[in-house]
Design a protein around this motif. Structure first.
Motif, PDB file in Angstrom:
ATOM      1  N   ASN A 265      -0.146  -8.523 -48.686  1.00 18.60           N
ATOM      2  CA  ASN A 265       0.089  -8.623 -47.240  1.00 18.60           C
ATOM      3  C   ASN A 265      -1.110  -8.123 -46.435  1.00 18.60           C
ATOM      4  O   ASN A 265      -1.502  -8.721 -45.438  1.00 18.60           O
ATOM      5  CB  ASN A 265       1.344  -7.825 -46.847  1.00 18.60           C
ATOM      6  N   ARG A 266      -1.664  -6.997 -46.882  1.00 17.15           N
ATOM      7  CA  ARG A 266      -2.825  -6.401 -46.200  1.00 17.15           C
ATOM      8  C   ARG A 266      -4.007  -7.347 -46.160  1.00 17.15           C
ATOM      9  O   ARG A 266      -4.817  -7.316 -45.248  1.00 17.15           O
ATOM     10  CB  ARG A 266      -3.270  -5.142 -46.954  1.00 17.15           C
ATOM     11  N   ASN A 267      -4.130  -8.159 -47.181  1.00 18.38           N
ATOM     12  CA  ASN A 267      -5.281  -9.054 -47.249  1.00 18.38           C
ATOM     13  C   ASN A 267      -5.146 -10.286 -46.374  1.00 18.38           C
ATOM     14  O   ASN A 267      -6.109 -11.020 -46.177  1.00 18.38           O
ATOM     15  CB  ASN A 267      -5.571  -9.439 -48.700  1.00 18.38           C
ATOM     16  N   ILE A 268      -3.963 -10.518 -45.860  1.00 17.58           N
ATOM     17  CA  ILE A 268      -3.780 -11.641 -44.931  1.00 17.58           C
ATOM     18  C   ILE A 268      -3.710 -11.133 -43.491  1.00 17.58           C
ATOM     19  O   ILE A 268      -4.266 -11.728 -42.580  1.00 17.58           O
ATOM     20  CB  ILE A 268      -2.467 -12.407 -45.229  1.00 17.58           C
ATOM     21  N   ILE A 269      -2.997 -10.028 -43.312  1.00 17.86           N
ATOM     22  CA  ILE A 269      -2.674  -9.571 -41.950  1.00 17.86           C
ATOM     23  C   ILE A 269      -3.571  -8.410 -41.523  1.00 17.86           C
ATOM     24  O   ILE A 269      -3.680  -7.414 -42.233  1.00 17.86           O
ATOM     25  CB  ILE A 269      -1.203  -9.122 -41.884  1.00 17.86           C
ATOM     26  N   SER A 270      -4.188  -8.548 -40.360  1.00 17.01           N
ATOM     27  CA  SER A 270      -4.871  -7.414 -39.723  1.00 17.01           C
ATOM     28  C   SER A 270      -3.887  -6.815 -38.726  1.00 17.01           C
ATOM     29  O   SER A 270      -3.471  -7.493 -37.775  1.00 17.01           O
ATOM     30  CB  SER A 270      -6.121  -7.885 -38.974  1.00 17.01           C
ATOM     31  N   HIS A 271      -3.525  -5.559 -38.960  1.00 18.00           N
ATOM     32  CA  HIS A 271      -2.479  -4.906 -38.158  1.00 18.00           C
ATOM     33  C   HIS A 271      -2.820  -4.940 -36.668  1.00 18.00           C
ATOM     34  O   HIS A 271      -3.925  -4.625 -36.254  1.00 18.00           O
ATOM     35  CB  HIS A 271      -2.303  -3.460 -38.630  1.00 18.00           C
ATOM     36  N   GLN A 272      -1.834  -5.384 -35.885  1.00 15.49           N
ATOM     37  CA  GLN A 272      -1.913  -5.491 -34.419  1.00 15.49           C
ATOM     38  C   GLN A 272      -2.905  -6.559 -33.945  1.00 15.49           C
ATOM     39  O   GLN A 272      -3.151  -6.694 -32.758  1.00 15.49           O
ATOM     40  CB  GLN A 272      -2.240  -4.130 -33.784  1.00 15.49           C
ATOM     41  N   GLU A 273      -3.461  -7.321 -34.892  1.00 21.07           N
ATOM     42  CA  GLU A 273      -4.342  -8.441 -34.497  1.00 21.07           C
ATOM     43  C   GLU A 273      -3.696  -9.769 -34.876  1.00 21.07           C
ATOM     44  O   GLU A 273      -3.444 -10.611 -34.023  1.00 21.07           O
ATOM     45  CB  GLU A 273      -5.711  -8.293 -35.167  1.00 21.07           C
ATOM     46  N   THR A 274      -3.413  -9.946 -36.191  1.00 18.94           N
ATOM     47  CA  THR A 274      -2.797 -11.218 -36.620  1.00 18.94           C
ATOM     48  C   THR A 274      -1.364 -11.008 -37.106  1.00 18.94           C
ATOM     49  O   THR A 274      -0.743 -11.922 -37.632  1.00 18.94           O
ATOM     50  CB  THR A 274      -3.627 -11.862 -37.752  1.00 18.94           C
ATOM     51  N   GLY A 275      -0.848  -9.802 -36.940  1.00 19.09           N
ATOM     52  CA  GLY A 275       0.514  -9.493 -37.382  1.00 19.09           C
ATOM     53  C   GLY A 275       0.703  -7.992 -37.348  1.00 19.09           C
ATOM     54  O   GLY A 275      -0.146  -7.260 -36.828  1.00 19.09           O
ATOM     55  N   LEU A 276       1.817  -7.525 -37.907  1.00 18.29           N
ATOM     56  CA  LEU A 276       2.111  -6.088 -37.918  1.00 18.29           C
ATOM     57  C   LEU A 276       2.396  -5.632 -39.353  1.00 18.29           C
ATOM     58  O   LEU A 276       3.105  -6.319 -40.098  1.00 18.29           O
ATOM     59  CB  LEU A 276       3.321  -5.784 -37.032  1.00 18.29           C
ATOM     60  N   ILE A 277       1.829  -4.480 -39.725  1.00 14.76           N
ATOM     61  CA  ILE A 277       2.036  -3.914 -41.061  1.00 14.76           C
ATOM     62  C   ILE A 277       2.765  -2.581 -40.889  1.00 14.76           C
ATOM     63  O   ILE A 277       2.418  -1.795 -40.012  1.00 14.76           O
ATOM     64  CB  ILE A 277       0.669  -3.646 -41.753  1.00 14.76           C
ATOM     65  N   TYR A 278       3.784  -2.351 -41.746  1.00 13.22           N
ATOM     66  CA  TYR A 278       4.472  -1.058 -41.688  1.00 13.22           C
ATOM     67  C   TYR A 278       4.373  -0.359 -43.041  1.00 13.22           C
ATOM     68  O   TYR A 278       4.288  -1.004 -44.079  1.00 13.22           O
ATOM     69  CB  TYR A 278       5.947  -1.236 -41.285  1.00 13.22           C
ATOM     70  N   GLN A 303      -0.522 -16.548 -31.930  1.00 11.42           N
ATOM     71  CA  GLN A 303      -1.703 -17.407 -31.703  1.00 11.42           C
ATOM     72  C   GLN A 303      -2.875 -16.972 -32.587  1.00 11.42           C
ATOM     73  O   GLN A 303      -3.562 -17.804 -33.184  1.00 11.42           O
ATOM     74  CB  GLN A 303      -2.101 -17.358 -30.227  1.00 11.42           C
ATOM     75  N   ALA A 304      -3.086 -15.644 -32.686  1.00 11.16           N
ATOM     76  CA  ALA A 304      -4.175 -15.128 -33.525  1.00 11.16           C
ATOM     77  C   ALA A 304      -3.908 -15.446 -34.996  1.00 11.16           C
ATOM     78  O   ALA A 304      -4.829 -15.766 -35.761  1.00 11.16           O
ATOM     79  CB  ALA A 304      -4.321 -13.619 -33.330  1.00 11.16           C
ATOM     80  N   ALA A 305      -2.634 -15.398 -35.400  1.00 15.86           N
ATOM     81  CA  ALA A 305      -2.258 -15.704 -36.786  1.00 15.86           C
ATOM     82  C   ALA A 305      -2.597 -17.156 -37.127  1.00 15.86           C
ATOM     83  O   ALA A 305      -3.175 -17.449 -38.178  1.00 15.86           O
ATOM     84  CB  ALA A 305      -0.761 -15.450 -36.978  1.00 15.86           C
ATOM     85  N   LYS A 306      -2.259 -18.057 -36.210  1.00 15.32           N
ATOM     86  CA  LYS A 306      -2.533 -19.489 -36.446  1.00 15.32           C
ATOM     87  C   LYS A 306      -4.036 -19.747 -36.569  1.00 15.32           C
ATOM     88  O   LYS A 306      -4.481 -20.458 -37.478  1.00 15.32           O
ATOM     89  CB  LYS A 306      -1.934 -20.335 -35.324  1.00 15.32           C
ATOM     90  N   LEU A 307      -4.813 -19.159 -35.698  1.00 15.68           N
ATOM     91  CA  LEU A 307      -6.275 -19.327 -35.745  1.00 15.68           C
ATOM     92  C   LEU A 307      -6.846 -18.808 -37.058  1.00 15.68           C
ATOM     93  O   LEU A 307      -7.711 -19.422 -37.671  1.00 15.68           O
ATOM     94  CB  LEU A 307      -6.938 -18.585 -34.571  1.00 15.68           C
ATOM     95  N   TYR A 308      -6.332 -17.654 -37.500  1.00 21.98           N
ATOM     96  CA  TYR A 308      -6.801 -17.061 -38.757  1.00 21.98           C
ATOM     97  C   TYR A 308      -6.519 -18.001 -39.935  1.00 21.98           C
ATOM     98  O   TYR A 308      -7.400 -18.278 -40.753  1.00 21.98           O
ATOM     99  CB  TYR A 308      -6.137 -15.699 -38.990  1.00 21.98           C
ATOM    100  N   VAL A 309      -5.292 -18.508 -40.006  1.00 28.82           N
ATOM    101  CA  VAL A 309      -4.908 -19.381 -41.131  1.00 28.82           C
ATOM    102  C   VAL A 309      -5.736 -20.664 -41.126  1.00 28.82           C
ATOM    103  O   VAL A 309      -6.237 -21.105 -42.160  1.00 28.82           O
ATOM    104  CB  VAL A 309      -3.386 -19.692 -41.086  1.00 28.82           C
ATOM    105  N   GLU A 310      -5.924 -21.243 -39.948  1.00 33.78           N
ATOM    106  CA  GLU A 310      -6.700 -22.490 -39.864  1.00 33.78           C
ATOM    107  C   GLU A 310      -8.149 -22.274 -40.303  1.00 33.78           C
ATOM    108  O   GLU A 310      -8.766 -23.145 -40.908  1.00 33.78           O
ATOM    109  CB  GLU A 310      -6.641 -23.048 -38.440  1.00 33.78           C
ATOM    110  N   GLY A 311      -8.672 -21.076 -40.020  1.00 33.84           N
ATOM    111  CA  GLY A 311     -10.069 -20.804 -40.362  1.00 33.84           C
ATOM    112  C   GLY A 311     -10.283 -20.364 -41.792  1.00 33.84           C
ATOM    113  O   GLY A 311     -11.349 -20.594 -42.367  1.00 33.84           O
ATOM    114  N   SER A 312      -9.283 -19.721 -42.412  1.00 35.90           N
ATOM    115  CA  SER A 312      -9.518 -19.073 -43.707  1.00 35.90           C
ATOM    116  C   SER A 312      -8.678 -19.602 -44.863  1.00 35.90           C
ATOM    117  O   SER A 312      -8.876 -19.189 -46.000  1.00 35.90           O
ATOM    118  CB  SER A 312      -9.245 -17.569 -43.590  1.00 35.90           C
ATOM    119  N   HIS A 313      -7.708 -20.467 -44.590  1.00 38.20           N
ATOM    120  CA  HIS A 313      -6.802 -20.880 -45.672  1.00 38.20           C
ATOM    121  C   HIS A 313      -6.644 -22.402 -45.719  1.00 38.20           C
ATOM    122  O   HIS A 313      -5.566 -22.935 -45.520  1.00 38.20           O
ATOM    123  CB  HIS A 313      -5.443 -20.187 -45.500  1.00 38.20           C
TER     124      HIS A 313
END
Length: 337
Positions: A265-278, A303-313
């Motif tokens: 999860n940590r490797n996909i999500i940047s906390h408070q940028e592209t999602g939330l990690i607890y 919106q940030a999550a979608k941009l990240y996925v389109e650019g990196s996956h």
């Protein structure tokens, strides 16, 4: 070129199944012939179908499978899918088998840099064979089953096969505290029951909380788009992950994701940028509450999550990189080809 893709639990709607099918489709688009075989649940194969390269998924399960074969594959690639890297590689009983499979592989595929570091640390002699390729994503067609959430509710979706490692009771028990304060909250669980005991626990909890929790069962993968379209946020409460396809799919749909602090999860999500990690129950509740009550935050994260996925996956990049790995292996041993 023909590639044989050897997948555990291919008959179930699980992360590995989604990954293997997507890779197969991507390779087919490049003109590579593929065949998928299921290597678990009473698999009766004693020899492999003819292929130029065998690509196994999950080092432990693939290793157990090839042990039983009369004739071992001449050359194989292995993808570390999550449990094999995060659990089996550190299990005193399974560790040797995992390492053996890795050492005998021509190439090892992992989903992110941190996974490469972990693997190289445990098996230094395999370091030069490890390639990092991020998972691609699948675009779902618009047509599908008809899932509709109740009007005026806030819907959390938790897509996961039901087994202990996915920690689904935690999601129900913690969200219940929010539901008691805010009866608009709903939770949908989607995925096959993989461990019967855990399935019974989840079904009992769902029944107790049926006013707001629904277990939808195993959803055909091509219908998952319907669920993402209904959801307001997606959860991942797993103790351990490789690189969860469901999170990438949710991000592709511009959904905010609240996920447990684990390697995948940590490797996909940047906390408070592209999602939330607890990291603990207090953070889970705090972040879930923010998602329910802060529309602006939800939109920003989605919106940030979608941009990240389109650019990196990209699935196309994933397939082309695997093609290069296969070609390099075949060039090294042309006499066998």
């Amino acid at each position: 070129m023909k590639v044989l893709l050897a997948s555990p639990n291919f008959h179930q709607a699980r992360g590995n199944t989604v990954t293997v099918q997507r890779i197969s489709d991507g390779l087919n688009k490049l003109g590579i012939e593929t065949e998928i075989i299921n290597i678990t649940d009473g698999c009766k194969l004693t020899s492999l179908p003819k292929a130029d390269i065998v690509h196994g998924f999950n080092a432990y399960r693939f290793g157990q499978f090839i042990k039983k074969l009369g004739e071992k594959p001449e050359r194989y690639v292995v993808t570390m899918t999550g449990t094999d890297l995060n659990i089996d590689l550190h299990d005193p009983v399974k560790k040797t088998a995992v390492i053996q499979t890795i050492i005998n592989a021509e190439a090892i595929h992992v989903f992110d840099e941190e996974a490469k570091l972990v693997l190289a640390g445990e098996v230094p002699e395999a370091k030069d064979k490890i390639s990092v390729i991020h998972q691609g994503t699948v675009i779902f067609s618009e047509a599908g089953a008809d899932y509709k959430k109740e009007h005026g509710t806030f819907l959390f979706l938790l897509p996961a096969g039901i087994r202990k490692v996915k920690n689904i009771p935690f999601a129900i028990e913690k969200l219940k505290l929010l539901y008691e304060k805010n009866p608009r909250i709903r939770l949908w669980l989607a995925g096959p029951i993989i461990e019967e005991e855990e399935g019974n626990i989840v079904k009992t909890l769902t029944e107790k909380n049926k006013e707001w929790v629904q277990y939808l069962g195993q959803i055909p993968h091509h219908h998952m788009g319907e669920l993402y379209r209904q959801a307001d946020a997606v959860l991942n409460t797993s103790h351990s992950e490789g690189q969860p396809a469901a999170i990438l799919e949710a991000m592709e749909y511009s959904l905010p994701v609240l996920a447990a602090n684990n390697l995948g999860n940590r490797n996909i999500i940047s906390h408070q940028e592209t999602g939330l990690i607890y990291t603990n129950p207090v953070e889970f509740l705090d972040n879930a509450d923010k998602l329910v009550n802060n529309n602006e935050l939800r939109i920003k994260l989605g919106q940030a999550a979608k941009l990240y996925v389109e650019g990196s996956h990209s699935s196309e990049y994933e397939a082309k990189t695997l093609q290069k790995i296969y070609e390099t292996i075949l060039e090294k041993s042309p006499s066998k080809h």
